[in-house]
Enzyme design. Structure first.
Site, PDB file in Angstrom:
ATOM      1  N   HIS A   1     -87.507 -82.159 -15.983  1.00  0.00           N
ATOM      2  CA  HIS A   1     -88.054 -81.970 -14.633  1.00  0.00           C
ATOM      3  C   HIS A   1     -86.997 -81.428 -13.682  1.00  0.00           C
ATOM      4  O   HIS A   1     -87.294 -80.619 -12.796  1.00  0.00           O
ATOM      5  CB  HIS A   1     -88.622 -83.291 -14.106  1.00  0.00           C
ATOM      6  CG  HIS A   1     -89.505 -83.145 -12.922  1.00  0.00           C
ATOM      7  ND1 HIS A   1     -89.078 -83.400 -11.632  1.00  0.00           N
ATOM      8  CD2 HIS A   1     -90.800 -82.762 -12.806  1.00  0.00           C
ATOM      9  CE1 HIS A   1     -90.073 -83.198 -10.785  1.00  0.00           C
ATOM     10  NE2 HIS A   1     -91.136 -82.803 -11.470  1.00  0.00           N
ATOM     11  N   CYS A   2     -85.749 -81.847 -13.868  1.00  0.00           N
ATOM     12  CA  CYS A   2     -84.664 -81.441 -12.973  1.00  0.00           C
ATOM     13  C   CYS A   2     -84.324 -79.957 -13.087  1.00  0.00           C
ATOM     14  O   CYS A   2     -83.804 -79.372 -12.136  1.00  0.00           O
ATOM     15  CB  CYS A   2     -83.408 -82.248 -13.272  1.00  0.00           C
ATOM     16  SG  CYS A   2     -83.618 -84.036 -13.208  1.00  0.00           S
ATOM     17  N   ILE A   3     -84.586 -79.348 -14.251  1.00  0.00           N
ATOM     18  CA  ILE A   3     -84.188 -77.948 -14.462  1.00  0.00           C
ATOM     19  C   ILE A   3     -85.372 -76.990 -14.338  1.00  0.00           C
ATOM     20  O   ILE A   3     -85.256 -75.821 -14.694  1.00  0.00           O
ATOM     21  CB  ILE A   3     -83.515 -77.763 -15.837  1.00  0.00           C
ATOM     22  CG1 ILE A   3     -84.480 -78.065 -16.991  1.00  0.00           C
ATOM     23  CG2 ILE A   3     -82.253 -78.633 -15.927  1.00  0.00           C
ATOM     24  CD1 ILE A   3     -83.977 -77.636 -18.360  1.00  0.00           C
TER      25      ILE A   3
ATOM     26  N   ARG B   1     -84.890 -77.566  -9.648  1.00  0.00           N
ATOM     27  CA  ARG B   1     -85.791 -78.526  -8.993  1.00  0.00           C
ATOM     28  C   ARG B   1     -85.263 -78.899  -7.617  1.00  0.00           C
ATOM     29  O   ARG B   1     -86.041 -79.101  -6.681  1.00  0.00           O
ATOM     30  CB  ARG B   1     -85.937 -79.779  -9.858  1.00  0.00           C
ATOM     31  CG  ARG B   1     -86.744 -80.919  -9.252  1.00  0.00           C
ATOM     32  CD  ARG B   1     -88.186 -80.568  -9.050  1.00  0.00           C
ATOM     33  NE  ARG B   1     -88.824 -80.107 -10.277  1.00  0.00           N
ATOM     34  CZ  ARG B   1     -90.103 -79.792 -10.377  1.00  0.00           C
ATOM     35  NH1 ARG B   1     -90.892 -79.874  -9.309  1.00  0.00           N
ATOM     36  NH2 ARG B   1     -90.603 -79.353 -11.513  1.00  0.00           N
TER      37      ARG B   1
ATOM     38  N   ASN C   1     -82.654 -83.931 -16.542  1.00  0.00           N
ATOM     39  CA  ASN C   1     -83.456 -83.615 -17.711  1.00  0.00           C
ATOM     40  C   ASN C   1     -84.488 -82.540 -17.382  1.00  0.00           C
ATOM     41  O   ASN C   1     -84.287 -81.771 -16.441  1.00  0.00           O
ATOM     42  CB  ASN C   1     -84.115 -84.866 -18.295  1.00  0.00           C
ATOM     43  CG  ASN C   1     -84.060 -84.855 -19.821  1.00  0.00           C
ATOM     44  OD1 ASN C   1     -84.617 -83.967 -20.458  1.00  0.00           O
ATOM     45  ND2 ASN C   1     -83.363 -85.819 -20.403  1.00  0.00           N
TER      46      ASN C   1
END
Length: 375
Positions: free
Chosen positions: A364-366, A103, A362
């Protein structure tokens, strides 16, 4: 003739800006062509040789693949392992990176009304460089956006300033959400004022309005990324991390965000509808989890008892499904009900993501969506 043809399809690094070329970043809830992820392997960030984190990444990729195509980039050392663990319907490509936060290290895609798609390649400094960043070096991460853009056959804008994809959320209609804690942090762009940062966001996202919230989720090590705190779920509608516990430091952060959102107007002059999603009860790292990490100088320290920045806002919206993190049954059910109401055409899928949370982020970050071009 073959050489000439090869030159014609060479992808370009553009000297213009998306705004000047009439490109804009679409909202995440608009249609995608696919999703990108990176494979975790850092033993100083992912415990027990990264095996528990890899299992969680497989669960996330599998859930998203029910709604759209998924591509996972893995290092040469981990390619065979990733290929064996991921389903055959998930594409795996060899790609080096310093860690798995696509992201933030990956490109932000923009589209135009002519059916074209391009990529914005932000400067990346591992969330603060040598003034508070989370690890060093980050040189391979800074190359990820260009690699993904080339695989996706997208011309590329190289933005002249530091930004991470998790620091912004847009509604696809000219409005951007972000936080002062992150974008005004001197470890990102100390040479730029608030007004200049707004100008750069307009130039590279094709937006007209920036809504500034204050701080991000309590103890978020990315310096307050918006994707833990709030996000657009539809034009004029925002989901917000919430807590009713007045003794929790997150309480005042969410109260301040709520006040700012209530007084804000989007690019079309609309007042915002705010949907509160209560955070899980505080989650901390155990001694066993901390002991499973390698110790390495220059990386962000993770210690037993540290509170983790758990939030239900950190979900991923795919074409047919929405993939959300699961923490505890009581809060999970309430969050899932709210998300089902907000996204009635998508199947709400929960994944146990504690292992991802232990690494600092979490779902969204990956993940990084590849929007479908407008027709």
């Amino acid at each position: 003739m073959l050489a000439l043809r090869a030159r014609r399809i060479t992808l370009r690094t553009l000297k213009s800006t998306p705004d000047r070329d009439k490109f804009w970043m679409p909202a995440e809830y608009e249609r995608h062509s696919g999703c990108w992820m990176l494979w975790p392997e850092r033993c100083d960030n992912w415990r027990s040789g990264a095996k528990p984190a890899q299992a969680a990444f497989v669960s996330v990729a599998t859930a998203i693949s029910l709604g759209e195509p998924v591509t996972v980039g893995a290092s040469a050392q981990q390619f065979q392992n990733a290929r064996a663990r991921l389903g055959d319907h998930i594409r795996v490509v060899e790609m080096s990176a310093n860690d798995a936060w696509v992201r933030d290290s990956g490109p932000t895609f923009v589209i135009d009304s002519r059916g074209r798609r391009r990529a914005v390649d932000w400067m990346f400094n591992a969330w603060g460089g040598h003034a508070g960043g989370l690890y060093s070096p980050w040189d391979r991460d800074d190359e990820v956006a260009r690699k993904i853009a080339e695989i996706e056959s997208a011309d590329r804008y190289r933005a002249p300033f530091v930004l991470e994809g998790g620091a912004i959320h847009v509604d696809g209609q000219g409005t951007c959400l972000t936080t002062e804690e992150c974008l005004l942090n001197p470890n990102r762009n100390p040479h730029l004022s608030r007004a200049q940062i707004e100008d750069e966001l307009r130039r590279y996202l094709g937006i007209r309005c920036v809504i500034w919230l204050g701080r991000g989720v309590y103890l978020d090590e990315t310096d307050g990324h918006i994707d833990e705190l709030a996000c657009f779920v539809a034009p004029g509608q925002v989901a917000l991390t919430w807590t009713a516990d007045r003794s929790d430091p997150q309480y005042e952060i969410s109260q301040d965000a709520y006040r700012r959102l209530k007084s804000a107007r989007d690019a079309h002059g609309r007042l915002l509808t705010i949907h509160k999603i209560h955070q899980p009860d505080p989650i901390t790292m155990t001694a066993e989890e901390a002991a499973g990490l390698d110790i390495r100088e220059g990386t962000y320290p993770r210690r037993a008892g540290d509170r983790l920045p758990a939030s239900y806002i950190n979900f991923y919206i795919a074409n047919k499904v929405l993939v959300m993190p699961l923490y505890d049954r009581r809060r999970d059910r309430a969050a899932a009900r709210t998300l089902a109401r907000l996204f009635p055409t998508r199947r709400i899928m929960g994944v146990r993501t504690r292992e991802i949370l232990l690494g600092g982020g979490n779902i969204h970050c990956i993940t990084q969506q590849v929007p479908a071009p407008k027709r």
